[in-house]
Design an enzyme around this catalytic site. Structure first.
Site, PDB file in Angstrom:
ATOM      1  CE1 TYR A  29     -10.882  65.572 -59.257  1.00  0.00           C
ATOM      2  CE2 TYR A  29      -8.893  66.076 -58.007  1.00  0.00           C
ATOM      3  CZ  TYR A  29     -10.084  65.386 -58.153  1.00  0.00           C
ATOM      4  OH  TYR A  29     -10.482  64.523 -57.172  1.00  0.00           O
ATOM      5  CG  HIS A  35      -8.456  63.783 -60.985  1.00  0.00           C
ATOM      6  ND1 HIS A  35      -9.524  63.591 -61.826  1.00  0.00           N
ATOM      7  CD2 HIS A  35      -8.758  63.118 -59.861  1.00  0.00           C
ATOM      8  CE1 HIS A  35     -10.440  62.850 -61.209  1.00  0.00           C
ATOM      9  NE2 HIS A  35      -9.998  62.539 -60.013  1.00  0.00           N
ATOM     10  CD  GLU A  67      -4.842  61.190 -55.232  1.00  0.00           C
ATOM     11  OE1 GLU A  67      -4.684  61.780 -54.137  1.00  0.00           O
ATOM     12  OE2 GLU A  67      -5.959  60.805 -55.629  1.00  0.00           O
ATOM     13  CD  GLU A  90      -8.509  58.525 -57.585  1.00  0.00           C
ATOM     14  OE1 GLU A  90      -8.055  59.011 -56.543  1.00  0.00           O
ATOM     15  OE2 GLU A  90      -9.287  59.131 -58.331  1.00  0.00           O
TER      16      GLU A  90
HETATM   17  C1  GCO Z   1      -9.769  61.344 -54.960  1.00  0.00           C
HETATM   18  C2  GCO Z   1     -10.347  61.144 -56.307  1.00  0.00           C
HETATM   19  C3  GCO Z   1     -11.819  61.341 -56.419  1.00  0.00           C
HETATM   20  C4  GCO Z   1     -12.343  60.955 -57.792  1.00  0.00           C
HETATM   21  C5  GCO Z   1     -13.693  60.341 -57.645  1.00  0.00           C
HETATM   22  C6  GCO Z   1     -14.284  59.895 -58.939  1.00  0.00           C
HETATM   23  O1  GCO Z   1      -8.577  61.471 -54.911  1.00  0.00           O
HETATM   24  O2  GCO Z   1     -10.531  61.318 -54.003  1.00  0.00           O
HETATM   25  O3  GCO Z   1      -9.554  61.655 -57.312  1.00  0.00           O
HETATM   26  O4  GCO Z   1     -12.265  62.567 -55.965  1.00  0.00           O
HETATM   27  O5  GCO Z   1     -12.394  62.027 -58.647  1.00  0.00           O
HETATM   28  O6  GCO Z   1     -13.588  59.258 -56.773  1.00  0.00           O
HETATM   29  O7  GCO Z   1     -15.499  59.252 -58.724  1.00  0.00           O
HETATM   30 MG    MG Z   2      -7.537  61.155 -56.684  1.00  0.00          MG
END
Ligand code: GCO
Ligand code: MG
Length: 408
Positions: free
Chosen positions: A160, A217, A241, A267
């Site tokens: 990721y 993620h 996170e 998020e």
């Molecule tokens: C982050 C996020 C994003 C998401 C994205 C999906 O921490 O910035 O995980 O990169 O993957 O917003 O649309």
């Molecule tokens: Mg994120």
């Protein structure tokens, strides 16, 4: 005072920004962001078909009543599409209100609690060496905080936040190859074997002061996440996170029982009800909602105040899909919030983006300084907007090695 009309634009340089412009009978207009990454046409349609018709004729200064009218009036409450649409309206109404007051928006919240707001950038590398170079580049520009994501040896496709070796990171940020998602393969064992050591190497290389963040993620099971959090304690992360998907909020209790690593989450949340248990039980340290799809300033300010009662700081989502309008709304909240933590900052930051959304918000040495223009402090150039149109895109889909579908 009355709302006379509203328009929705979809498009932008490298992104499908969904921009709402609300006009009034006094010539003042307000702007808002309804961008929901890879589902952009849906909040746009919701605005056009259901919301703009009921806004016409209302007093734009009654932003609270309008928010309640939309949220309660839908009967089927919440969800990211609706909340992004309400979010854009709410942002635009606060923009109008602050323009009428002749003040930058943060003044309406209670003024500034700080001059600059700490931001974190995204450092990525297809291997540890490339990641180190990427961190070094931000460090040299004065960034004090960086999220680090790294390719994992043995992982069949990029992990990721990392593009394939040799490909630019832009591909990861904006995948416009079509509606059908790319498929990636994830291997938890490879990740758990490699990542603690990789994070330790970054700490060793950059010393004690750099704030290091890492995004899992949603990929781990609760027990794996608890073990991982424990194994990275000596790195002293600024935050870990989304260790697990947040549908199962009890999972966060297990992580807490095993580690004191600060946890950031939220998020994908779109209401205060999604945040309630985690904040009330003090199972997270940073709340990651975005002003766009958590219903705008009215609703997010409520979340921020609730979080403050439980020692939870802000860490608003700032992925590149948020337009400069959402980032501006967040910049005003960041300037005010007594429990401000950090701001993720990743707008595309190109000359084209600046031409489409002119503003005086500025970044310096890893800090964001809010504009003193009245309102949100971001304008929207409609003639520039005419250059862009919607481009279909998608998030990747993730499978385990045996084909089982997993969490992107
Ligand atoms: C982050 C996020 C994003 C998401 C994205 C999906 O921490 O910035 O995980 O990169 O993957 O917003 O649309
Ligand atoms: Mg994120």
């Amino acid at each position: 005072m009355k709302i006379t009309d509203a328009k929705v634009f979809v498009g932008g340089p490298g992104k499908n920004y969904v921009t709402l412009k609300i006009m009034t009978d006094q010539g003042v207009y307000g702007l808002g962001d309804a961008t929901l990454n890879n589902r952009e046409t849906l909040p746009a349609a919701y605005l056009k078909d259901y919301l703009i018709p009921v806004l016409i004729g209302r007093d734009p200064r009654n932003s609270e009543d309008i928010w309640q009218f939309l949220y309660r009036g839908a009967y089927f409450r919440g969800g990211p599409i609706a909340m992004a649409a309400y979010g854009a309206i709410d942002m635009a109404l606060w923009d109008i209100k602050a323009k009428l007051a002749g003040m930058p928006l943060y003044q309406l919240f209670g003024g500034k609690s700080r001059e600059g707001a700490l931001v974190h950038a995204h450092a990525t590398g297809s291997d540890l060496e490339a990641l180190t170079d990427s961190v070094a580049a931000y460090y040299e520009q004065g960034y004090k905080a960086v999220r680090v994501q790294c390719g994992i040896p043995g992982m069949p496709t990029a992990s990721y936040g990392v593009s394939e070796k040799g490909q630019s990171n832009e591909n990861f940020i904006a995948d416009f190859s079509g509606i059908v998602p790319k498929e990636e393969i994830w291997d938890t064992d490879c990740y758990l074997r490699y990542m603690p050591e990789a994070l330790a190497r970054i700490r060793e290389q950059f010393g004690p002061e750099l704030k290091i963040l890492h995004d899992v993620h949603h990929r781990l099971l609760p027990r794996e996440a608890a073990g991982f959090a424990k194994s990275v304690e000596s790195v002293r992360l600024f935050w870990l996170e989304d260790p697990t998907p947040a549908e199962d909020q009890n999972a966060l209790e297990l992580i807490r029982q095993h580690s004191t690593v600060p946890i950031a989450l939220g998020e994908v949340f779109n209401s205060i009800w999604d945040c309630k248990q985690l904040i009330e039980k003090e199972l997270i340290d940073f709340i990651r909602v975005a002003v766009t799809y958590a219903g705008g300033i009215t609703h997010v300010k409520r979340i921020v105040d609730f979080a403050a009662m439980h020692h939870v700081k802000t860490g608003f989502h700032g992925a590149p899909s948020h337009s400069p309008l959402c980032m501006a709304a967040q910049a005003h909240l960041n300037a005010w919030a007594p429990n401000f933590g950090i701001q993720e900052y990743l707008t595309l930051n190109s000359a084209e983006c600046d031409a489409l959304f002119p503003s005086n918000h500025r970044m310096e040495q890893g800090m964001m300084y809010v504009s003193d223009e009245p309102g949100l402090g971001v304008d929207f150039d409609e003639s520039e907007a005419a250059r862009y149109h919607y481009k279909p895109g998608s998030h990747p889909v993730v499978r385990l090695q045996d084909g089982t579908l997993w969490n992107y």
